[in-house]
Design an enzyme around this catalytic site. Structure first.
Site, short mmCIF file in Angstrom:
data_model
loop_
_atom_site.label_atom_id
_atom_site.label_comp_id
_atom_site.label_asym_id
_atom_site.label_seq_id
_atom_site.Cartn_x
_atom_site.Cartn_y
_atom_site.Cartn_z
N LYS A 28 2.09 -3.50 7.28
CA LYS A 28 2.38 -3.67 5.85
C LYS A 28 3.85 -3.27 5.57
O LYS A 28 4.54 -3.92 4.79
CB LYS A 28 1.43 -2.81 4.99
CG LYS A 28 -0.01 -3.28 4.99
CD LYS A 28 -0.22 -4.66 4.38
CE LYS A 28 -0.01 -4.71 2.88
NZ LYS A 28 -0.41 -6.03 2.32
N THR B 210 0.83 -1.21 0.00
CA THR B 210 0.00 0.00 0.00
C THR B 210 0.86 1.26 0.00
O THR B 210 2.02 1.23 0.46
CB THR B 210 -0.90 0.00 1.26
OG1 THR B 210 -1.49 1.28 1.43
CG2 THR B 210 -0.09 -0.30 2.52
N ASP B 211 0.28 2.37 -0.46
CA ASP B 211 0.98 3.66 -0.38
C ASP B 211 1.03 4.17 1.07
O ASP B 211 1.79 5.10 1.38
CB ASP B 211 0.33 4.71 -1.29
CG ASP B 211 -1.14 4.98 -0.98
OD1 ASP B 211 -1.71 4.37 -0.05
OD2 ASP B 211 -1.75 5.83 -1.68
N GLU B 212 0.24 3.56 1.96
CA GLU B 212 0.18 4.07 3.34
C GLU B 212 1.49 3.88 4.09
O GLU B 212 1.72 4.51 5.11
CB GLU B 212 -1.00 3.43 4.09
CG GLU B 212 -2.30 3.64 3.34
CD GLU B 212 -3.56 3.33 4.14
OE1 GLU B 212 -3.51 3.32 5.38
OE2 GLU B 212 -4.60 3.11 3.49
N TYR C 254 -2.05 -0.69 10.91
CA TYR C 254 -2.17 -1.33 9.58
C TYR C 254 -0.94 -1.03 8.73
O TYR C 254 -0.26 -1.93 8.24
CB TYR C 254 -3.45 -0.86 8.87
CG TYR C 254 -3.44 -1.16 7.38
CD1 TYR C 254 -3.45 -2.47 6.91
CD2 TYR C 254 -3.39 -0.13 6.43
CE1 TYR C 254 -3.42 -2.76 5.56
CE2 TYR C 254 -3.36 -0.40 5.07
CZ TYR C 254 -3.37 -1.72 4.63
OH TYR C 254 -3.33 -2.00 3.29
P1 NAD Z 1 -9.67 -7.56 1.91
O1 NAD Z 1 -9.66 -7.28 3.38
O2 NAD Z 1 -10.90 -7.29 1.12
O3 NAD Z 1 -9.30 -9.11 1.65
C1 NAD Z 1 -8.28 -9.76 2.33
C2 NAD Z 1 -8.42 -11.25 2.05
O4 NAD Z 1 -7.36 -11.94 2.72
C3 NAD Z 1 -9.73 -11.85 2.58
O5 NAD Z 1 -10.28 -12.72 1.63
C4 NAD Z 1 -9.29 -12.63 3.82
O6 NAD Z 1 -10.13 -13.74 4.11
C5 NAD Z 1 -7.89 -13.06 3.43
N1 NAD Z 1 -7.03 -13.32 4.58
C6 NAD Z 1 -6.88 -12.56 5.70
N2 NAD Z 1 -6.01 -13.14 6.55
C7 NAD Z 1 -5.58 -14.27 5.95
C8 NAD Z 1 -4.67 -15.30 6.31
N3 NAD Z 1 -4.01 -15.24 7.49
N4 NAD Z 1 -4.46 -16.32 5.47
C9 NAD Z 1 -5.12 -16.39 4.28
N5 NAD Z 1 -6.01 -15.45 3.88
C10 NAD Z 1 -6.24 -14.41 4.70
O7 NAD Z 1 -8.41 -6.76 1.35
P2 NAD Z 1 -8.21 -6.07 -0.08
O8 NAD Z 1 -8.79 -4.71 -0.02
O9 NAD Z 1 -8.62 -7.00 -1.14
O10 NAD Z 1 -6.62 -5.91 -0.08
C11 NAD Z 1 -5.78 -6.91 -0.67
C12 NAD Z 1 -4.34 -6.48 -0.48
O11 NAD Z 1 -4.13 -5.21 -1.08
C13 NAD Z 1 -3.92 -6.34 0.99
O12 NAD Z 1 -2.61 -6.84 1.11
C14 NAD Z 1 -3.94 -4.84 1.22
O13 NAD Z 1 -3.01 -4.46 2.22
C15 NAD Z 1 -3.55 -4.31 -0.15
N6 NAD Z 1 -4.06 -2.98 -0.46
C16 NAD Z 1 -5.40 -2.71 -0.46
C17 NAD Z 1 -5.86 -1.44 -0.78
C18 NAD Z 1 -7.32 -1.11 -0.84
O14 NAD Z 1 -7.67 0.05 -1.11
N7 NAD Z 1 -8.23 -2.04 -0.62
C19 NAD Z 1 -4.95 -0.42 -1.09
C20 NAD Z 1 -3.58 -0.72 -1.05
C21 NAD Z 1 -3.14 -2.00 -0.76
P1 TYD Z 2 -10.78 3.88 4.02
O1 TYD Z 2 -11.70 3.45 2.94
O2 TYD Z 2 -10.93 3.25 5.37
O3 TYD Z 2 -9.30 3.75 3.47
P2 TYD Z 2 -7.88 4.26 4.12
O4 TYD Z 2 -8.10 4.70 5.51
O5 TYD Z 2 -7.06 3.02 4.03
O6 TYD Z 2 -7.42 5.37 3.23
O7 TYD Z 2 -10.97 5.44 4.22
C1 TYD Z 2 -10.75 6.35 3.14
C2 TYD Z 2 -10.85 7.75 3.72
O8 TYD Z 2 -12.22 7.97 4.14
C3 TYD Z 2 -10.00 7.95 4.97
O9 TYD Z 2 -9.48 9.28 4.95
C4 TYD Z 2 -10.98 7.80 6.12
C5 TYD Z 2 -12.28 8.29 5.53
N1 TYD Z 2 -13.52 7.65 6.05
C6 TYD Z 2 -14.58 8.44 6.49
O10 TYD Z 2 -14.52 9.69 6.44
N2 TYD Z 2 -15.70 7.82 6.95
C7 TYD Z 2 -15.81 6.46 7.04
O11 TYD Z 2 -16.86 5.96 7.53
C8 TYD Z 2 -14.72 5.66 6.58
C9 TYD Z 2 -14.78 4.16 6.63
C10 TYD Z 2 -13.59 6.30 6.08
#
Ligand code: NAD
Ligand code: TYD
Length: 354
Positions: free
Chosen positions: A162, A132-134, A158
């Protein structure tokens, strides 16, 4: 074939569906099916011989070793993680366990498997770690966007977990030569996203006429990446990325949270008009502790070196996303389990209107 961890989650499921459609190459998904994992996301692959599902934990090294020995993948694409910042604030332990310990165990299993491969297969093998960019921390309004050289400065449990996993992946490349690739992407949105994250939460609440919770002043900025674009970028990095390198992936779509919420309200108003409009549901609530102000990705490297750029604008990606949620009410109803309601209670009840 390839092994995908976290294939039943939001991005993982989009990736598996997109991978099979684009390449036809078989995939095995390994997923623990936490609250965020949903086999329904992969339902369209039921009976398709190109997809196999294994219910298991990435932290169970012996199980992963067996899986690798049986299926002999040419690559591992690692999505499995605990992924929600707010949950990491309420309970960081699971984030250390899966994101740090789990990634370490997966790397160990991958290293053992890779070392035993014949020379040509060893050369070809890839371990792609999705991050992630975080990990880069928070930007001020006019700071330049994150590049691959930006120092790590994670601020939430989180992002710290990561970052730790990214460092471990880097160390396995440097120390053992494992052919790793790391991608750091911005906030994803699109079909199958669990409605705890901003965009699907706002869509789901709006359709129920519930308040739309905006943390703090709503002026925090995220760079929104349509999940289909992200999955395409991962395919490109897997095929053409340089082992040991990291690639930033962004959507060229920086928006303030309040702008995002308003855009969703306006799209819904057009598709399913509500008397008084959806914007009237916006409610400013108590801010997230340690809330990062701004994330922004400079995706010049992946464009320059691998020729990838996002296809969707924020407007076109959001329109597709809103349409998907309108057309998939049954999916939304199914994921709103008792556990989901408990989460809403835990995260939002204490945030009285600001
Ligand atoms: P998500 O939470 O929707 O899905 C995570 C999946 O991993 C789920 O299916 C869960 O059951 C599985 N999982 C969790 N713990 C596990 C374990 N111990 N063993 C096997 N499976 C397990 O997450 P996402 O949004 O699809 O994110 C996927 C990846 O992308 C993550 O690594 C996250 O850090 C990264 N990412 C997500 C975002 C975003 O905006 N969603 C942005 C940047 C990076
Ligand atoms: P989120 O989707 O949780 O992603 P991340 O925190 O990983 O960027 O949140 C996106 C942005 O929206 C973040 O600045 C937090 C804000 N947010 C709200 O304002 N209200 C909400 O209920 C949630 C879940 C997030």
């Amino acid at each position: 074939m390839i092994l995908v961890t976290g294939g039943a989650g939001f991005i993982g499921a989009n990736f598996v569906l997109g991978w099979i459609a684009a390449t036809g190459e078989p995939v095995v998904s390994l997923d623990k099916l936490t609250y965020a994992g949903n086999l329904g996301n992969l339902a369209s692959l039921a009976g398709d011989a190109r997809h196999g599902f294994v219910h298991g934990d990435i932290a169970d090294r012996a199980a992963v070793q067996r899986l690798l020995a049986e299926h002999r993948p040419r690559a591992i694409v690692h999505f499995a993680a605990e992924s929600h910042v707010d949950r990491s604030i309420h309970g960081p332990g699971a984030f250390v366990q899966t994101n740090v310990v789990g990634t370490f165990e997966l790397l160990e299993a991958a290293r053992g498997y890779w070392m035993e491969l014949a020379a040509e297969e060893r050369e070809r093998f890839r371990f792609l770690h999705v991050s992630t960019d975080e990990v880069y921390g928070s930007l001020a309004e006019d700071d330049p966007a994150f590049t691959e050289e930006t120092p790590y400065a994670p601020n939430s449990p989180y992002s710290a977990s990561k970052a730790a996993s990214d460092h471990m992946v880097r160390a396995y490349r440097h120390t053992y030569g494992l052919p790793t690739l790391t991608t750091n992407c911005s906030n994803n949105y699109g079909p199958y996203q669990f409605p705890e994250k901003l965009i699907p939460l706002v869509i789901a609440n709006a359709l129920e006429g519930k308040p739309l919770p905006v943390y703090g002043d709503g002026r925090q900025v995220r760079d929104w990446l349509y999940v289909g674009d992200h999955c395409e970028a991962i395919r490109v990095v897997l095929e053409r990325g340089r082992p040991g390198d990291t690639y930033n992936i962004g959507g060229n779509s920086e928006r303030r949270n309040l702008e995002v919420v308003h855009a969703i309200c306006d799209a819904l108003q057009e598709a399913r008009p509500r008397e008084g409009g959806y914007r009237a549901l916006v409610q400013f609530v108590k801010d997230r502790p340690g809330h990062d102000r701004r994330y922004a990705i400079d995706a010049a490297k992946i464009r320059r070196e691998l020729g990838w750029a996002p296809r969707e604008s924020f407007a076109s990606g959001l329109a597709k996303t809103v349409r998907w949620y309108l057309d998939h009410g049954a999916w939304v109803a199914q994921v709103k389990s008792g556990q989901y309601r408990e989460w809403l209670e835990l995260n939002y009840a204490a945030r009285s209107a600001a």
